[in-house]
Design a protein around this motif. Sequence first.
Motif, PDB file in Angstrom:
ATOM      1  N   PHE A 198       0.838  -1.363   0.142  1.00  0.00           N
ATOM      2  CA  PHE A 198      -0.036   0.034   0.022  1.00  0.00           C
ATOM      3  C   PHE A 198       0.732   1.296   0.007  1.00  0.00           C
ATOM      4  O   PHE A 198       1.933   1.323   0.451  1.00  0.00           O
ATOM      5  N   ASP A 199       0.353   2.291  -0.393  1.00  0.00           N
ATOM      6  CA  ASP A 199       0.841   3.758  -0.387  1.00  0.00           C
ATOM      7  C   ASP A 199       2.287   3.690  -0.964  1.00  0.00           C
ATOM      8  O   ASP A 199       3.206   4.397  -0.511  1.00  0.00           O
ATOM      9  N   GLY A 213       7.042   1.920   0.743  1.00  0.00           N
ATOM     10  CA  GLY A 213       5.422   1.881   1.079  1.00  0.00           C
ATOM     11  C   GLY A 213       5.161   1.039   2.349  1.00  0.00           C
ATOM     12  O   GLY A 213       5.974   0.640   3.030  1.00  0.00           O
ATOM     13  N   ASN A 214       3.935   0.690   2.350  1.00  0.00           N
ATOM     14  CA  ASN A 214       3.340  -0.259   3.650  1.00  0.00           C
ATOM     15  C   ASN A 214       3.030  -1.447   3.237  1.00  0.00           C
ATOM     16  O   ASN A 214       2.614  -1.791   2.116  1.00  0.00           O
ATOM     17  N   LEU A 231      -9.061  -7.537   4.746  1.00  0.00           N
ATOM     18  CA  LEU A 231     -10.169  -6.817   3.803  1.00  0.00           C
ATOM     19  C   LEU A 231     -10.306  -5.447   4.386  1.00  0.00           C
ATOM     20  O   LEU A 231     -10.901  -4.247   3.577  1.00  0.00           O
ATOM     21  N   ASN A 232      -9.991  -5.213   5.517  1.00  0.00           N
ATOM     22  CA  ASN A 232      -9.886  -3.762   6.033  1.00  0.00           C
ATOM     23  C   ASN A 232      -8.696  -3.049   5.521  1.00  0.00           C
ATOM     24  O   ASN A 232      -8.284  -1.922   6.081  1.00  0.00           O
ATOM     25  N   ASP A 233      -7.684  -3.513   4.922  1.00  0.00           N
ATOM     26  CA  ASP A 233      -6.495  -2.905   4.694  1.00  0.00           C
ATOM     27  C   ASP A 233      -5.768  -2.472   5.396  1.00  0.00           C
ATOM     28  O   ASP A 233      -5.035  -1.448   5.537  1.00  0.00           O
ATOM     29  N   THR A 234      -5.511  -3.331   6.630  1.00  0.00           N
ATOM     30  CA  THR A 234      -4.823  -3.090   7.837  1.00  0.00           C
ATOM     31  C   THR A 234      -3.321  -3.079   7.326  1.00  0.00           C
ATOM     32  O   THR A 234      -2.886  -3.841   6.799  1.00  0.00           O
ATOM     33  N   ARG A 235      -2.497  -2.156   7.689  1.00  0.00           N
ATOM     34  CA  ARG A 235      -1.315  -1.905   7.607  1.00  0.00           C
ATOM     35  C   ARG A 235      -0.566  -2.553   8.799  1.00  0.00           C
ATOM     36  O   ARG A 235      -0.790  -2.453   9.899  1.00  0.00           O
ATOM     37  N   ILE A 236       0.333  -3.318   8.394  1.00  0.00           N
ATOM     38  CA  ILE A 236       1.215  -4.139   9.310  1.00  0.00           C
ATOM     39  C   ILE A 236       2.661  -4.016   9.155  1.00  0.00           C
ATOM     40  O   ILE A 236       3.573  -4.935   9.949  1.00  0.00           O
ATOM     41  N   GLY A 237       2.958  -2.842   8.610  1.00  0.00           N
ATOM     42  CA  GLY A 237       4.478  -2.801   8.496  1.00  0.00           C
ATOM     43  C   GLY A 237       4.816  -1.888   7.310  1.00  0.00           C
ATOM     44  O   GLY A 237       3.934  -1.413   6.663  1.00  0.00           O
ATOM     45  N   THR A 238       6.185  -1.741   7.062  1.00  0.00           N
ATOM     46  CA  THR A 238       6.737  -0.968   5.748  1.00  0.00           C
ATOM     47  C   THR A 238       7.803  -2.037   5.159  1.00  0.00           C
ATOM     48  O   THR A 238       8.116  -2.980   5.579  1.00  0.00           O
TER      49      THR A 238
END
Length: 271
Positions: A198-199, A213-214, A231-238
């Motif tokens: 992500f991002d 990104g993430n 499904l909630n697009d939870t970020r768990i690191g970079t």
Amino acid sequence: MKINLFNVVRQIPAMAVIAVLTALGGAGAQAATVTGGSLILNLNRDALIAGTILDNTPAPSIYVEEFWDAGAATKTFLELREQNTPANLTDYAANEISAIGLEYAVNGASIPPNPAGRQNRATDFSFDPNNLYGSANGGIGLGGAIRFRVDVTPPSNRILLGDMTLEYHPELENATPGRSGWLLVNHIGFDADAFELFDVTTNLTGDSLTLNGNLGFGWGFDHLGASVARLNDTRIGTFSFQTAVVPLPPAIWLFASALVGVGANFRKWRT
């Protein structure tokens, strides 16, 4: 029916060859791949734990127990799963290692044969530097493997992720806010999306390509109860990725030259 090879070659119009060269070469299209560099993962321990629902004991629902870099490419699947297994699994505080700075080296275009159970992949990524996202194809092989300990009854409490490829899938781009088309795909043990990215910021300058990104859960974590977080697009690191860009051989020019050469040789032979 007897076919005269000379007539077949002679029937390839010169203007058609020129048109092909113009479309594939003269129009500015380029082909490149990547070589060297690495991808570094930084997993957020608390976010990783919160995203899974396994919690049978006071131990964390999931944590990193072991990591091997590309130097462990000769280890079998069983060696990765069994080696360095803690004698006392209840002492999770001593068994857990840092999930920060896990470095995966970029594989070359060819790799040695895989040992038993391994699926390490060569890099077959190609793209047009003028249109990275519109032309990216194939995958970037990454050497390394990570072993997680999960809070369920042994022997199903060890999860391996590794022999990954970094891939771009345009259909995923912007499907949800921040979602990119980039995926880290696991190939060891089973093929599954390990992490969604992500991002993502991309910098392609000269012969250097970087991505930052993430990380989010891939569906490969669903069997650990992470589907809701995914499904909630939870970020768990970079993550950060750096590699060098190199041009691919101009195969179309070589092919066209060969056609011209064949035609010339047949004309000379016939004369």
